[in-house]
Design a protein around this motif. Structure first.
Motif, PDB file in Angstrom:
ATOM      1  N   VAL A 190      23.727 131.210  -3.163  1.00  0.00           N
ATOM      2  CA  VAL A 190      24.211 130.700  -4.447  1.00  0.00           C
ATOM      3  C   VAL A 190      24.346 129.189  -4.399  1.00  0.00           C
ATOM      4  CG1 VAL A 190      26.151 130.715  -6.059  1.00  0.00           C
ATOM      5  CG2 VAL A 190      25.376 132.860  -5.014  1.00  0.00           C
ATOM      6  N   ILE A 191      24.845 128.664  -3.257  1.00  0.00           N
ATOM      7  CA  ILE A 191      24.979 127.210  -3.107  1.00  0.00           C
ATOM      8  C   ILE A 191      23.616 126.531  -3.202  1.00  0.00           C
ATOM      9  CG2 ILE A 191      25.555 125.382  -1.452  1.00  0.00           C
ATOM     10  CD1 ILE A 191      27.842 127.157  -0.460  1.00  0.00           C
ATOM     11  N   ASN A 208      19.822 123.040  -6.292  1.00  0.00           N
ATOM     12  CA  ASN A 208      18.500 122.808  -6.870  1.00  0.00           C
ATOM     13  C   ASN A 208      18.414 123.496  -8.235  1.00  0.00           C
ATOM     14  OD1 ASN A 208      17.364 121.711  -4.236  1.00  0.00           O
ATOM     15  ND2 ASN A 208      17.945 123.778  -3.621  1.00  0.00           N
ATOM     16  N   ILE A 209      19.362 123.161  -9.094  1.00  0.00           N
ATOM     17  CA  ILE A 209      19.528 123.906 -10.333  1.00  0.00           C
ATOM     18  C   ILE A 209      18.302 123.824 -11.233  1.00  0.00           C
ATOM     19  CG2 ILE A 209      20.637 121.970 -11.511  1.00  0.00           C
ATOM     20  CD1 ILE A 209      21.485 125.738 -11.832  1.00  0.00           C
ATOM     21  N   LEU A 210      17.636 122.662 -11.274  1.00  0.00           N
ATOM     22  CA  LEU A 210      16.466 122.530 -12.147  1.00  0.00           C
ATOM     23  C   LEU A 210      15.314 123.409 -11.674  1.00  0.00           C
ATOM     24  CD1 LEU A 210      16.461 118.692 -12.937  1.00  0.00           C
ATOM     25  CD2 LEU A 210      17.246 120.584 -14.379  1.00  0.00           C
ATOM     26  N   PHE A 211      15.022 123.362 -10.364  1.00  0.00           N
ATOM     27  CA  PHE A 211      13.972 124.210  -9.816  1.00  0.00           C
ATOM     28  C   PHE A 211      14.340 125.686  -9.986  1.00  0.00           C
ATOM     29  CE2 PHE A 211      12.255 120.551  -7.395  1.00  0.00           C
ATOM     30  CZ  PHE A 211      10.909 120.750  -7.659  1.00  0.00           C
ATOM     31  N   ALA A 241      15.261 123.385  -0.943  1.00  0.00           N
ATOM     32  CA  ALA A 241      16.541 123.816  -0.368  1.00  0.00           C
ATOM     33  C   ALA A 241      16.526 123.673   1.149  1.00  0.00           C
ATOM     34  CB  ALA A 241      16.815 125.266  -0.749  1.00  0.00           C
ATOM     35  N   ALA A 242      15.417 123.996   1.784  1.00  0.00           N
ATOM     36  CA  ALA A 242      15.315 123.855   3.242  1.00  0.00           C
ATOM     37  C   ALA A 242      15.404 122.396   3.649  1.00  0.00           C
ATOM     38  CB  ALA A 242      14.003 124.465   3.724  1.00  0.00           C
ATOM     39  N   ALA A 243      14.811 121.492   2.844  1.00  0.00           N
ATOM     40  CA  ALA A 243      14.865 120.062   3.156  1.00  0.00           C
ATOM     41  C   ALA A 243      16.291 119.543   3.053  1.00  0.00           C
ATOM     42  CB  ALA A 243      13.946 119.297   2.203  1.00  0.00           C
TER      43      ALA A 243
END
Length: 305
Positions: free
Chosen positions: A13-14, A19-22, A197-199
């Protein structure tokens, strides 16, 4: 086990919030894909139902030479009934045909038919109505019937069924093309969402590895993130499609009820209770599957820890 699941869920969820736009773009694209899938699923399910209804109601009628006795006609019918593709045969004698004609055309005005009291104008019109298991083999059956000795005329029509079958193929091909394009876009967006997210968490993941975290603990939150995005992308259009299908079915029932009358019943819309369970199961599996597998393979490829 529960604490591990809750940790992965929380981190997933975090990641979505970071990355809310993606994430929104991924959910929107999957939703569009699933909505179109549900739309075409509903269309195809109803077209297939209409085709099946047409197959059960569209039959072949055969008439016999007028010089044949009823016993000879019944004997021919017995021979024809041995054909494997025949589902049902109905024998209509000349007297039954005349009675049916009087009811249909004269109604309560029986005096109009009084002049034919001792003379059946439909004498020699005994017939069989034949219904097939597979209407696509109607041509073979008609060829066979035309070769049966004593058969004078074969009446048949496959226009309705052929039309539905053609429409079924067109809708199926078009839906596969559009859904395929949207699936490719959804896979691209989810892949990019997981990669970003991984980055963001690259340094955090390296620290987790140093303190002994397993690959599962590092990668699982990203897989959960993809799964959540996929399920959200499926749940949203399902809710909308449920309401839309009910309204569409009600509109069709109110404005085109004559097409689903007892005389044909071919154009009857399937109730939502029949269509929705299968549609929901496939849609959730499709959305969740896209999110899970795309995130799983993306994180394996891009997360080097």
């Amino acid at each position: 086990m529960i604490s591990t699941f809750l940790y992965c869920l929380k981190q997933g969820v975090i990641n979505i919030c970071r990355n809310i736009l993606f994430s929104l773009a991924s959910v929107a694209t999957i939703s569009a894909c699933i909505f179109l899938f549900c739309l075409f699923f509903s269309l195809i399910a109803n077209i297939q139902n209409m085709t099946y209804s047409a197959e059960t109601k569209v039959g072949i009628t055969i008439f016999f030479n007028e010089d044949l006795s009823e016993e000879e006609i019944l004997a021919i019918g017995e021979e024809i009934s041995r054909q494997p593709n025949i589902r049902e045969m109905k024998y209509i004698s000349a007297d039954q045909a005349w009675e049916s004609f009087q009811k249909e055309y004269f109604g309560d005005m029986e005096d109009l038919a009084a002049g034919f009291a001792d003379d059946n104008p439909l004498a020699g019109s005994a017939s069989y109505e034949i219904f097939l298991n597979d209407i696509s083999k109607q041509g073979d059956m008609v060829t066979y019937l035309n070769g049966v000795t004593g058969v004078r005329r074969v009446v048949y029509s496959n226009t309705v069924v052929a039309g539905f079958s053609s429409l079924n193929r067109i809708v199926g091909g078009l839906s596969a093309l559009i859904i395929g394009i949207l699936l490719a876009v959804a896979i691209f967006l989810i892949s990019n969402t997981i990669h970003v997210a991984a980055a963001f968490r690259k340094q955090e993941n390296q620290i987790m590895r140093l303190i002994g975290a397993t690959n599962f603990m590092i990668r699982a939150p990203f897989v959960v993130e993809g799964l959540i995005l996929g399920l959200l992308g499926a749940a949203i259009p399902l809710a909308g499609m449920y309401a839309l299908y009910i309204r569409a079915a009600q509109y069709f029932s109110d404005n085109f009820a004559f097409l689903a009358g007892d005389s044909s019943g071919v154009f009857e819309i399937l109730p939502v209770e029949t269509v929705f369970p299968s549609m929901a199961a496939v849609s959730l599996a499709l959305g969740g599957g896209i999110g899970f597998f795309v995130s799983f393979f993306t994180i394996r490829k891009h997360l080097k820890v």
